[in-house]
Scaffold this motif. Structure first.
Motif, mmCIF file in Angstrom:
data_model
loop_
_atom_site.group_PDB
_atom_site.id
_atom_site.type_symbol
_atom_site.label_atom_id
_atom_site.label_comp_id
_atom_site.label_asym_id
_atom_site.label_seq_id
_atom_site.Cartn_x
_atom_site.Cartn_y
_atom_site.Cartn_z
ATOM 1 N N ALA A 176 26.972 47.556 -17.112
ATOM 2 C CA ALA A 176 25.632 46.965 -17.054
ATOM 3 C C ALA A 176 25.118 46.929 -15.628
ATOM 4 N N TYR A 177 25.976 46.659 -14.674
ATOM 5 C CA TYR A 177 25.566 46.691 -13.261
ATOM 6 C C TYR A 177 25.177 48.109 -12.853
ATOM 7 N N ALA A 178 26.017 49.072 -13.251
ATOM 8 C CA ALA A 178 25.769 50.452 -12.844
ATOM 9 C C ALA A 178 24.458 50.980 -13.397
ATOM 10 N N SER A 179 24.089 50.543 -14.607
ATOM 11 C CA SER A 179 22.860 51.023 -15.236
ATOM 12 C C SER A 179 21.629 50.247 -14.787
ATOM 13 N N GLY A 180 21.839 49.131 -14.106
ATOM 14 C CA GLY A 180 20.716 48.297 -13.687
ATOM 15 C C GLY A 180 20.272 47.302 -14.732
ATOM 16 N N ARG A 181 20.959 47.231 -15.874
ATOM 17 C CA ARG A 181 20.571 46.302 -16.932
ATOM 18 C C ARG A 181 20.878 44.847 -16.561
ATOM 19 N N LEU A 182 21.836 44.643 -15.662
ATOM 20 C CA LEU A 182 22.190 43.298 -15.211
ATOM 21 C C LEU A 182 22.348 43.276 -13.707
ATOM 22 N N ARG A 183 22.105 42.115 -13.127
ATOM 23 C CA ARG A 183 22.345 41.885 -11.712
ATOM 24 C C ARG A 183 23.283 40.684 -11.582
ATOM 25 N N PRO A 184 24.017 40.571 -10.485
ATOM 26 C CA PRO A 184 24.920 39.433 -10.308
ATOM 27 C C PRO A 184 24.240 38.076 -10.446
ATOM 28 N N THR A 185 22.993 37.951 -9.983
ATOM 29 C CA THR A 185 22.310 36.657 -10.116
ATOM 30 C C THR A 185 22.096 36.294 -11.585
ATOM 31 N N GLN A 186 21.815 37.290 -12.420
ATOM 32 C CA GLN A 186 21.649 37.025 -13.846
ATOM 33 C C GLN A 186 22.979 36.603 -14.484
ATOM 34 N N VAL A 187 24.060 37.229 -14.048
ATOM 35 C CA VAL A 187 25.370 36.879 -14.601
ATOM 36 C C VAL A 187 25.762 35.470 -14.180
ATOM 37 N N VAL A 188 25.486 35.118 -12.930
ATOM 38 C CA VAL A 188 25.778 33.756 -12.479
ATOM 39 C C VAL A 188 24.982 32.745 -13.300
ATOM 40 N N ASP A 189 23.717 33.027 -13.549
ATOM 41 C CA ASP A 189 22.910 32.119 -14.369
ATOM 42 C C ASP A 189 23.489 32.001 -15.784
ATOM 43 N N LEU A 190 23.954 33.116 -16.339
ATOM 44 C CA LEU A 190 24.577 33.102 -17.657
ATOM 45 C C LEU A 190 25.832 32.226 -17.650
ATOM 46 N N VAL A 191 26.667 32.405 -16.627
ATOM 47 C CA VAL A 191 27.898 31.615 -16.516
ATOM 48 C C VAL A 191 27.569 30.131 -16.408
ATOM 49 N N LEU A 192 26.594 29.795 -15.588
ATOM 50 C CA LEU A 192 26.224 28.385 -15.419
ATOM 51 C C LEU A 192 25.706 27.785 -16.722
ATOM 52 N N ARG A 193 24.956 28.565 -17.505
ATOM 53 C CA ARG A 193 24.487 28.069 -18.799
ATOM 54 C C ARG A 193 25.662 27.806 -19.743
ATOM 55 N N ARG A 194 26.619 28.715 -19.738
ATOM 56 C CA ARG A 194 27.780 28.532 -20.607
ATOM 57 C C ARG A 194 28.612 27.323 -20.177
ATOM 58 N N LEU A 195 28.736 27.116 -18.890
ATOM 59 C CA LEU A 195 29.463 25.941 -18.405
ATOM 60 C C LEU A 195 28.767 24.661 -18.857
ATOM 61 N N GLU A 196 27.452 24.662 -18.782
ATOM 62 C CA GLU A 196 26.702 23.480 -19.202
ATOM 63 C C GLU A 196 26.853 23.254 -20.704
ATOM 64 N N GLN A 197 26.796 24.320 -21.477
ATOM 65 C CA GLN A 197 26.934 24.201 -22.933
ATOM 66 C C GLN A 197 28.322 23.711 -23.333
ATOM 67 N N ALA A 198 29.339 24.067 -22.549
ATOM 68 C CA ALA A 198 30.708 23.655 -22.877
ATOM 69 C C ALA A 198 30.906 22.163 -22.686
ATOM 70 N N GLY A 199 30.123 21.552 -21.815
ATOM 71 C CA GLY A 199 30.232 20.116 -21.597
ATOM 72 C C GLY A 199 31.559 19.734 -20.957
ATOM 73 N N ASP A 200 32.049 18.553 -21.306
ATOM 74 C CA ASP A 200 33.278 18.038 -20.696
ATOM 75 C C ASP A 200 34.489 18.592 -21.447
ATOM 76 N N ASP A 201 34.795 19.859 -21.193
ATOM 77 C CA ASP A 201 35.867 20.540 -21.922
ATOM 78 C C ASP A 201 37.222 20.432 -21.238
ATOM 79 N N LYS A 202 37.274 19.745 -20.113
ATOM 80 C CA LYS A 202 38.521 19.522 -19.360
ATOM 81 C C LYS A 202 39.134 20.822 -18.832
ATOM 82 N N VAL A 203 38.333 21.850 -18.727
ATOM 83 C CA VAL A 203 38.835 23.144 -18.241
ATOM 84 C C VAL A 203 38.899 23.180 -16.719
ATOM 85 N N TRP A 204 37.991 22.464 -16.067
ATOM 86 C CA TRP A 204 37.835 22.597 -14.620
ATOM 87 C C TRP A 204 38.304 21.342 -13.882
#
Length: 603
Positions: free
Chosen positions: A17-45
């Motif tokens: 996805a990076y190579a094709s230009g379909r995704l950029r690192p900033t978009q992936v970071v935003d995706l990761v942050l959304r998933r972390l928020e959705q997981a809530g207090d999962d005791k993973v971190w």
């Protein structure tokens, strides 16, 4: 659990996805942050840097030129590290708040990954001081198993495994002394790679058993883990246990021998579904083209028992025992009991256990003459949290039945998903190989993983297309041996000590004579003749060109290595003898081989 409609974070998909230009690192970071928020207090971190820091890292990566990005094998790939691994400027707790310190520098492996363009998302929960295979021994809580919150996530690298399984990072680092990089993989439907001891340096890692500790890699596919290993492995001048892999060929796994324990040596602790799933994995291995061989698992099982019943527990005392002695209330009761239990071990016990381990190593080596890979359940069963809390020692011990021996016997291992029980909980198997044979184990493990037809972790995403397993390009050379270097003979260690592996037994074309040469150790001389030849039995071994060169250089006259004609007309390098050296010696050709002659002589 992330929706399958959102992008998969497996490295192959993300890199494409990076190579094709379909995704950029900033978009992936935003995706990761959304998933972390959705997981809530999962005791993973245990610790995460601010969101702004992750975004700055992504922006810096996006500012690189195409040529610079091309030089970063982990460009924009999010990852996590277990919280006994140092990250500069962040606390390292080893899941003990009173032990915490701010790391002044990155652990060597973290520095390598960041230099390769990866994005560090945070530090993960773990069994305190990496003591446990259960994932419940943490004052920070129990990392939530994404398949059932009432079931243990596995330890000690619990948070690192869950972070990958839940689709919050592409890969993560754990540590694996007794199985902590494999058991959590089995309980979370992901891959766990435990490399050869020393292949990834442990500088900046809080030790558990320093002589046995390994940094491990969790990923969604075997290929992803091996891709990370290629970046992470290498000499670590700050780690006295660091080792650099010798040249190793990427040997095809198909058609090789895969060892399994005899049925009465398997332990599933009453878990019938796990037993059935292991049997299914063995059947798939046969269907994929491997020869399945039953072996004697006894020396492996006895070595596993040494880890905690023997004096190696004193190495845990040496690692953090002074801190616990000075702050006894800072450690969990079960952790304190295990670690401080090594204080009473003596040097005499340590030496005796070392001798015993070497005996078991020799017995295990005999089994490796019958197999190229070892296929085992990752664990014989899985437990609910309340079951572990009710019996913390016995349940933990049971989970190490197929893992505790691996570092003691200097093996590498790849744990992969192998199916689901009727209750929806994952089951995994592990492919093991001798030291530095990661590519061989990985090729077999990747095919087994794909044959199971499973989605990735708990993400719902499908497996990406298969790709080549990273490895060396060295070509394996084959050598025919007919005498003292045969399996079980006095000189066989000269082959196994160079990493050579037995390929097959075979016969030469009927154009040779065999003679018993004088001297010790007893050995034959094989001479090609113009007439009255016989077929001679022997074994074909394979090794890297470097090992082959060192082996041949040490061969004493009158023996040498030349081209030997096999019964099927093919040719292979093999031992030959100068004809003049056989004058006056006993012609033993009628026996058809050295072993038959030795047996007739009563040796």
């Amino acid at each position: 659990m992330p929706a399958a409609s959102t992008p998969s974070l497996d490295i192959a998909t993300l890199s494409a996805a990076y190579a094709s230009g379909r995704l950029r690192p900033t978009q992936v970071v935003d995706l990761v942050l959304r998933r972390l928020e959705q997981a809530g207090d999962d005791k993973v971190w245990i610790h995460r840097p601010p969101a702004a820091a992750l975004r700055r890292r992504a922006v810096d990566l996006e500012a690189l030129s195409p040529d610079q990005r091309a030089g970063l094998p982990l460009f924009g790939i999010p990852f996590a590290v277990k919280d006994n691994i140092d990250v500069a400027g962040q606390p390292t707790t080893a899941a003990c708040p009173d032990f915490a310190y701010e790391a002044k520098a990155h652990a060597g492996v973290v520095a390598r990954l960041l230099a390769a363009g990866a994005i560090l998302v945070g530090k993960t929960n773990m069994d305190q001081f990496a003591t446990g295979l259960v994932g419940v021994r943490s004052p920070y809580g129990v990392a939530r198993n994404p398949f059932d919150p009432e079931v243990i996530p596995g330890g000690s690298s619990s948070g690192s495994a869950v972070a990958v399984a839940a689709g919050m990072v592409s890969f993560s680092l754990g540590t694996d002394t007794a199985g902590s990089g494999r058991v959590p993989a089995g309980f979370n439907n992901i891959v766990g790679l435990k490399p050869t001891k020393g292949l990834i340096g442990t500088s900046g890692v809080v030790p558990a058993c320093r002589s046995l500790d390994c940094v491990s890699v969790f990923g969604l596919t075997v290929e992803d883990c091996m891709h990370v290993l290629k970046v992470a492995a290498g000499a670590d001048p700050a780690d006295p246990f660091s080792r650099v892999a010798p040249p190793m060929a990427t040997a095809p796994a198909k058609g090789r021998r895969m060892g399994i324990p005899a049925p009465d040596q398997l332990r599933f602790f009453g878990d019938g579904p796990a037993k059935a799933l292991y049997r299914d994995a063995v059947d798939r291995a046969r269907d994929l083209g491997w020869t399945v061989e039953e072996i004697d698992f006894t020396p492996f099982a006895e070595a596993a028992e040494l880890l905690y019943s023997g004096p190696w527990v004193a190495e845990r005392t040496a690692a953090v025992g002074d801190f616990i002695a000075a702050h006894p209330e800072s450690a969990l009761e079960v952790t304190r009991k295990i670690i401080m239990g090594g204080a009473g071990r003596s040097a005499v016990e340590a030496f005796r256990a070392t001798y015993r381990l070497e005996e078991l190593r020799q017995r295990a080596q005999a089994q490796w003459q019958r197999m190229d890979l070892l296929l085992l359940p990752t664990s014989g069963t899985i437990y609910r949290i309340d079951e572990v809390m009710a019996d913390p020692i016995a349940t933990n011990t049971n989970l190490g039945a197929y893992t505790n021996f691996v570092n003691l016997l200097d093996l590498c291992a790849v744990a992969v998903p192998a199916g689901f029980r009727p209750d929806g909980l994952p089951f995994g198997v592990t492919v093991m190989a001798p030291a530095f044979a990661e590519s061989l184990a990985a090729e077999a493990a990747a095919e087994l993983h794909r044959s199971a037809g499973l989605s990735l972790g708990a993400t719902g995403h499908a497996m990406p297309a298969a790709r080549a397993i990273p490895g060396e390009d060295a070509r394996l050379l084959r050598l025919m041996v007919v005498g003292g270097h045969l399996s079980g003979q006095p000189l066989n260690h000269q082959l196994t000590g160079l990493g050579a592996r037995l390929v097959e037994c075979g016969r030469t074309a009927p154009v040779y004579r065999l003679f018993a040469l004088p001297g010790l150790p007893r050995r034959p001389g094989m001479v090609r003749v113009a007439k009255d030849g016989v077929a001679v039995e022997g074994e074909i071994w394979e090794m890297t060109p470097d090992a082959f060169g060192r082996f041949v250089a040490a061969i004493p006259a009158p023996l040498g290595v030349g081209s030997v004609e096999m019964a099927d007309g093919s040719r292979v390098c093999g031992f030959l003898c100068e004809a003049v050296a056989t004058e006056g010696t006993e012609d033993i050709s009628s026996f058809g081989g050295w072993r038959a002659f030795i047996a007739s002589a009563g040796d």
